[in-house]
Design a protein around this motif. Structure first.
Motif, PDB file in Angstrom:
ATOM      1  N   ASP A 162       0.834  -1.210   0.000  1.00 35.56           N
ATOM      2  CA  ASP A 162       0.000   0.000   0.000  1.00 35.56           C
ATOM      3  C   ASP A 162       0.869   1.261   0.000  1.00 35.56           C
ATOM      4  O   ASP A 162       0.557   2.246  -0.685  1.00 35.56           O
ATOM      5  CB  ASP A 162      -0.914   0.001   1.226  1.00 35.56           C
ATOM      6  CG  ASP A 162      -1.944  -1.120   1.188  1.00 35.56           C
ATOM      7  OD1 ASP A 162      -2.201  -1.647   0.081  1.00 35.56           O
ATOM      8  OD2 ASP A 162      -2.478  -1.476   2.260  1.00 35.56           O
ATOM      9  N   GLY A 163       1.958   1.234   0.782  1.00 38.58           N
ATOM     10  CA  GLY A 163       2.839   2.400   0.819  1.00 38.58           C
ATOM     11  C   GLY A 163       3.508   2.667  -0.515  1.00 38.58           C
ATOM     12  O   GLY A 163       3.632   3.827  -0.945  1.00 38.58           O
ATOM     13  N   GLU A 218       3.679   5.589  -6.018  1.00 38.33           N
ATOM     14  CA  GLU A 218       3.412   5.623  -7.460  1.00 38.33           C
ATOM     15  C   GLU A 218       2.379   6.697  -7.800  1.00 38.33           C
ATOM     16  O   GLU A 218       2.508   7.383  -8.825  1.00 38.33           O
ATOM     17  CB  GLU A 218       2.921   4.249  -7.919  1.00 38.33           C
ATOM     18  CG  GLU A 218       3.976   3.153  -7.813  1.00 38.33           C
ATOM     19  CD  GLU A 218       3.415   1.797  -8.192  1.00 38.33           C
ATOM     20  OE1 GLU A 218       2.171   1.645  -8.169  1.00 38.33           O
ATOM     21  OE2 GLU A 218       4.201   0.901  -8.500  1.00 38.33           O
ATOM     22  N   ASP A 219       1.358   6.847  -6.946  1.00 37.34           N
ATOM     23  CA  ASP A 219       0.355   7.886  -7.194  1.00 37.34           C
ATOM     24  C   ASP A 219       0.978   9.283  -7.112  1.00 37.34           C
ATOM     25  O   ASP A 219       0.628  10.176  -7.891  1.00 37.34           O
ATOM     26  CB  ASP A 219      -0.787   7.760  -6.186  1.00 37.34           C
ATOM     27  CG  ASP A 219      -1.569   6.464  -6.357  1.00 37.34           C
ATOM     28  OD1 ASP A 219      -1.515   5.890  -7.465  1.00 37.34           O
ATOM     29  OD2 ASP A 219      -2.205   6.014  -5.382  1.00 37.34           O
ATOM     30  N   GLU A 220       1.893   9.469  -6.166  1.00 31.75           N
ATOM     31  CA  GLU A 220       2.554  10.773  -6.026  1.00 31.75           C
ATOM     32  C   GLU A 220       3.438  11.099  -7.224  1.00 31.75           C
ATOM     33  O   GLU A 220       3.574  12.258  -7.611  1.00 31.75           O
ATOM     34  CB  GLU A 220       3.395  10.806  -4.751  1.00 31.75           C
ATOM     35  CG  GLU A 220       2.596  10.889  -3.467  1.00 31.75           C
ATOM     36  CD  GLU A 220       3.492  11.058  -2.264  1.00 31.75           C
ATOM     37  OE1 GLU A 220       4.574  11.657  -2.413  1.00 31.75           O
ATOM     38  OE2 GLU A 220       3.132  10.584  -1.174  1.00 31.75           O
ATOM     39  N   LEU A 221       4.047  10.072  -7.802  1.00 23.85           N
ATOM     40  CA  LEU A 221       4.968  10.311  -8.915  1.00 23.85           C
ATOM     41  C   LEU A 221       4.289  11.058 -10.057  1.00 23.85           C
ATOM     42  O   LEU A 221       4.879  11.971 -10.659  1.00 23.85           O
ATOM     43  CB  LEU A 221       5.530   8.977  -9.426  1.00 23.85           C
ATOM     44  CG  LEU A 221       6.715   8.371  -8.677  1.00 23.85           C
ATOM     45  CD1 LEU A 221       7.101   7.055  -9.305  1.00 23.85           C
ATOM     46  CD2 LEU A 221       7.898   9.324  -8.670  1.00 23.85           C
ATOM     47  N   PHE A 222       3.059  10.652 -10.379  1.00 21.32           N
ATOM     48  CA  PHE A 222       2.378  11.211 -11.543  1.00 21.32           C
ATOM     49  C   PHE A 222       1.283  12.198 -11.149  1.00 21.32           C
ATOM     50  O   PHE A 222       0.368  12.453 -11.926  1.00 21.32           O
ATOM     51  CB  PHE A 222       1.786  10.068 -12.380  1.00 21.32           C
ATOM     52  CG  PHE A 222       2.824   9.082 -12.844  1.00 21.32           C
ATOM     53  CD1 PHE A 222       3.655   9.380 -13.906  1.00 21.32           C
ATOM     54  CD2 PHE A 222       2.990   7.863 -12.191  1.00 21.32           C
ATOM     55  CE1 PHE A 222       4.622   8.483 -14.326  1.00 21.32           C
ATOM     56  CE2 PHE A 222       3.956   6.959 -12.614  1.00 21.32           C
ATOM     57  CZ  PHE A 222       4.778   7.271 -13.678  1.00 21.32           C
ATOM     58  N   MET A 228       9.206  -3.319  -7.686  1.00 18.26           N
ATOM     59  CA  MET A 228       8.345  -2.138  -7.772  1.00 18.26           C
ATOM     60  C   MET A 228       9.010  -0.913  -7.157  1.00 18.26           C
ATOM     61  O   MET A 228       9.003   0.176  -7.745  1.00 18.26           O
ATOM     62  CB  MET A 228       7.014  -2.411  -7.069  1.00 18.26           C
ATOM     63  CG  MET A 228       6.077  -3.337  -7.813  1.00 18.26           C
ATOM     64  SD  MET A 228       4.559  -3.664  -6.879  1.00 18.26           S
ATOM     65  CE  MET A 228       3.923  -1.994  -6.710  1.00 18.26           C
ATOM     66  N   VAL A 229       9.595  -1.065  -5.962  1.00 18.88           N
ATOM     67  CA  VAL A 229      10.193   0.090  -5.298  1.00 18.88           C
ATOM     68  C   VAL A 229      11.437   0.551  -6.051  1.00 18.88           C
ATOM     69  O   VAL A 229      11.747   1.753  -6.090  1.00 18.88           O
ATOM     70  CB  VAL A 229      10.511  -0.240  -3.824  1.00 18.88           C
ATOM     71  CG1 VAL A 229      11.743  -1.125  -3.690  1.00 18.88           C
ATOM     72  CG2 VAL A 229      10.702   1.040  -3.013  1.00 18.88           C
ATOM     73  N   THR A 230      12.144  -0.386  -6.675  1.00 13.90           N
ATOM     74  CA  THR A 230      13.286   0.004  -7.508  1.00 13.90           C
ATOM     75  C   THR A 230      12.807   0.802  -8.724  1.00 13.90           C
ATOM     76  O   THR A 230      13.424   1.805  -9.111  1.00 13.90           O
ATOM     77  CB  THR A 230      14.060  -1.240  -7.964  1.00 13.90           C
ATOM     78  OG1 THR A 230      14.541  -1.945  -6.816  1.00 13.90           O
ATOM     79  CG2 THR A 230      15.248  -0.849  -8.831  1.00 13.90           C
ATOM     80  N   THR A 231      11.694   0.352  -9.317  1.00 12.02           N
ATOM     81  CA  THR A 231      11.128   1.073 -10.454  1.00 12.02           C
ATOM     82  C   THR A 231      10.681   2.479 -10.045  1.00 12.02           C
ATOM     83  O   THR A 231      10.885   3.445 -10.788  1.00 12.02           O
ATOM     84  CB  THR A 231       9.940   0.293 -11.026  1.00 12.02           C
ATOM     85  OG1 THR A 231      10.386  -1.013 -11.430  1.00 12.02           O
ATOM     86  CG2 THR A 231       9.347   1.010 -12.226  1.00 12.02           C
TER      87      THR A 231
END
Length: 334
Positions: free
Chosen positions: A171-172, A177-181, A255-258
């Protein structure tokens, strides 16, 4: 200070009368099942118990040694394993870890389970309570199947905690990811939170991945496997949960690396956009600067000290600025 608690079952039914000093006597009875939990053990007390129950002394040392890894070791008369229960705390900062590990070591005997727990390193960390484990024993309702039911109840609680931790981290990372875009750009501290999640995943991976070997070893070397085949499907399901938690943890690392790499790429893209805008406006501002600078020379030139010269120079500035502005807008520089 050493704390001891325990429970006892006789012929599959709960029974009173458990005492730490009578553990060895209870274990000699074929119709008795014993669970003893020792918190913050005194070395002399644990050593005396190990000698009384013929426990391997190296395993006893591993039960109290710091920074012991997740593992399972099968001896002739008993099995020893060490696992880590996971708790997730509320985040108090962008760089503070929310993952807390609680080590649980256990000695699996033919008719008993002895768990050994150490106090948390940080004094403000909540200790891992064994009430949920005791409740899981009752929910399983399979104490009549022997010590394998107790071991399964303990490992089931531990693996469920791993799933909860992985879910929280998932979830974190999705929130990152939501913040990125986000149209307004990521919030401050995104890099710190990303690094925190990467660190937590590394710690979680060290705990979750070896659980496959632990569950596999216990499943294949259970002392009551022949007398309690009803537990085999439960251990198969437990092993499947361990595999899912391991695969989930590995996917979250990717995912976190991406997210980390994408954030760096987006920062470069935003920097290029800013540089294009600055370059475009600098080119536009350079036009009136160049023209007024030319007319500011202390030399004779056509239109000097005349209205016509002022009008021509002003019109030239407006025309060139307009041309540059339209050209940069078409190329998405402004």
């Amino acid at each position: 200070m050493t704390e001891v608690r325990g429970r006892m079952w006789v012929r599959g039914e709960p029974a009173d009368g458990f005492t730490f000093s009578a553990i060895s006597d209870c274990l000699t009875s074929e119709d008795t099942l014993v669970w003893a939990d020792i918190y913050d053990p005194d070395h002399d007390t644990l050593t005396a118990l190990a000698e009384e129950l013929k426990l391997n002394m190296w395993a006893v040392e591993d039960a109290t040694a710091p920074n012991e890894r997740t593992k399972a070791t099968v001896y002739r008369t008993h099995t020893f394993f060490t696992v880590y229960a996971i708790q997730m705390l509320t985040a108090v900062g962008d760089s503070t870890s929310t993952l807390v590990k609680h080590r649980i070591s256990a000695f699996v005997l033919p008719r008993g389970l002895i768990t050994v727990r150490l106090p948390p390193v940080a004094g403000d960390d909540p200790g891992f309570g064994m009430d949920e484990v005791s409740q899981r024993f009752d929910e399983l309702g399979g104490q009549q199947y022997g010590v394998g039911a107790l071991v399964h109840g303990l490992l089931d609680v531990v693996v469920d905690g791993h799933f909860d931790a992985v879910q929280d981290l998932d979830d974190g990372i999705e929130s990152l990811e939501d913040e990125l875009f986000d149209e307004d750009g990521p919030k401050r501290g995104l890099q710190r939170r990303t690094f925190r999640y990467r660190k937590d995943l590394v710690e979680l991976r060290r705990v979750v991945l070896p659980m496959r070997e632990v569950v596999s070893a216990i499943k294949s070397r259970r002392l009551d496997a022949k007398t309690s085949p009803e537990l085999n499907p439960l251990y198969d399901d437990l092993y499947d949960h361990v595999l899912r938690a391991s695969e989930w943890t590995e996917s979250l690392r990717d995912m976190v690396t991406t997210v980390f790499e994408t954030n760096l790429s987006l920062q470069d893209a935003r920097l290029n956009t800013v540089m294009k805008k600055l370059t475009g406006w600098a080119a536009i501002i350079a036009v009136p600067t160049a023209i007024t600078g030319f007319y500011g020379q202390n030399v004779e030139y056509p239109g000097l000290n005349t209205v016509a010269g002022f009008v021509v120079s002003s019109a030239l500035i407006v025309l060139l600025v307009a041309v540059l502005y339209v050209m940069f807008r078409k190329r998405d520089w402004l």
